[in-house]
Design a protein around this motif. Sequence first.
Motif, PDB file in Angstrom:
ATOM      1  N   PHE A 112      39.757  22.365 -33.310  1.00  0.00           N
ATOM      2  CA  PHE A 112      39.057  22.865 -34.444  1.00  0.00           C
ATOM      3  C   PHE A 112      38.843  24.502 -33.601  1.00  0.00           C
ATOM      4  O   PHE A 112      39.708  25.317 -34.400  1.00  0.00           O
ATOM      5  N   VAL A 113      38.891  24.390 -32.956  1.00  0.00           N
ATOM      6  CA  VAL A 113      37.801  25.066 -32.169  1.00  0.00           C
ATOM      7  C   VAL A 113      39.447  26.297 -31.065  1.00  0.00           C
ATOM      8  O   VAL A 113      39.450  27.693 -31.264  1.00  0.00           O
ATOM      9  N   GLN A 114      40.067  25.822 -31.261  1.00  0.00           N
ATOM     10  CA  GLN A 114      41.639  26.454 -30.571  1.00  0.00           C
ATOM     11  C   GLN A 114      42.253  26.490 -31.794  1.00  0.00           C
ATOM     12  O   GLN A 114      43.415  28.033 -31.890  1.00  0.00           O
ATOM     13  N   GLN A 115      42.246  25.704 -32.910  1.00  0.00           N
ATOM     14  CA  GLN A 115      42.876  26.405 -33.811  1.00  0.00           C
ATOM     15  C   GLN A 115      42.255  28.231 -34.988  1.00  0.00           C
ATOM     16  O   GLN A 115      42.966  29.282 -34.452  1.00  0.00           O
ATOM     17  N   GLN A 116      41.196  28.573 -34.443  1.00  0.00           N
ATOM     18  CA  GLN A 116      40.094  29.668 -35.133  1.00  0.00           C
ATOM     19  C   GLN A 116      39.887  30.056 -33.993  1.00  0.00           C
ATOM     20  O   GLN A 116      40.543  31.449 -34.013  1.00  0.00           O
TER      21      GLN A 116
END
Length: 278
Positions: free
Chosen positions: A125-129
């Motif tokens: 999710f951090v990669q996505q954000q």
Amino acid sequence: MIKEDEKKFDEPKAYSISKYRLGYSSLVIIIIIGMMIFDNEPTPPICFGAIGIFAIYLFFPFTYKLIVSNEAISSISIFGERTLEWNEIFEIKASKKGLFLFNADSTVKVFINQQIDDYPLVIKFVQQQCPNLWKSEDSQAFHQNIIEATLFGVLGFPAIYLTIVISLENGISFSQDILTLMIGLVIGGVLLWQGIKIREITFDMDILVVKYIAWEYRIHVNDINSVELEQQMGKNEISYPVHIKLKNGRQLVIEKIKEGNPVLLNAIEKWMETYKGK
């Protein structure tokens, strides 16, 4: 693999330290107290203080909590709460224990502890954000601790040699000597294996280069099936090695990368997106 629709946090979700660690820590304390209860000798008062300090060491990590939502991410401990909205995150740094997120002037630091449940999902999710903050183009070489591993490897040879020599001198019989020989060879083999593990991972166009001490293994991007962080249980800790799964069924496991396992994962995924199928 984590599906795209699972990497959404429409409602804030809280993560605590894994129940595995809670169970392990509780079991250790129960065993220690049990030994004291059933010991016929009186327990010195200083031991109670030592047990108290040890209990604080074991259970202190459970004061940590991470809260993730589509708007922000927060880490909470006894020292307070740190919160960053996703657009405030300026820098990402990996460490042996997890991932740090910083704002522009580094006055706010949010820590993602890898001991939480669903750590890989949070990392995704951090990669996505924050797709532009991983700087994978600046990390084209990834390293494991060569000094530590080499030391283990050097110790492996004498351990195996001494085990065999001592067994031959004493005369090998189908008794306790066989068990001693087997244990010695296993210990020596494990030490030796630690010394010949993967040293460095680099990229050569569409080839992933995995370097050992005396040889290297070159993998074409189309030979890779998937790459993931997979949970590994240890003594009172959880780690997430990078698992590179090949189409021929083989699997490479990279345990500890100096630059950070999540950073390596991101770099390999970006590399695969660039070259896969070309």
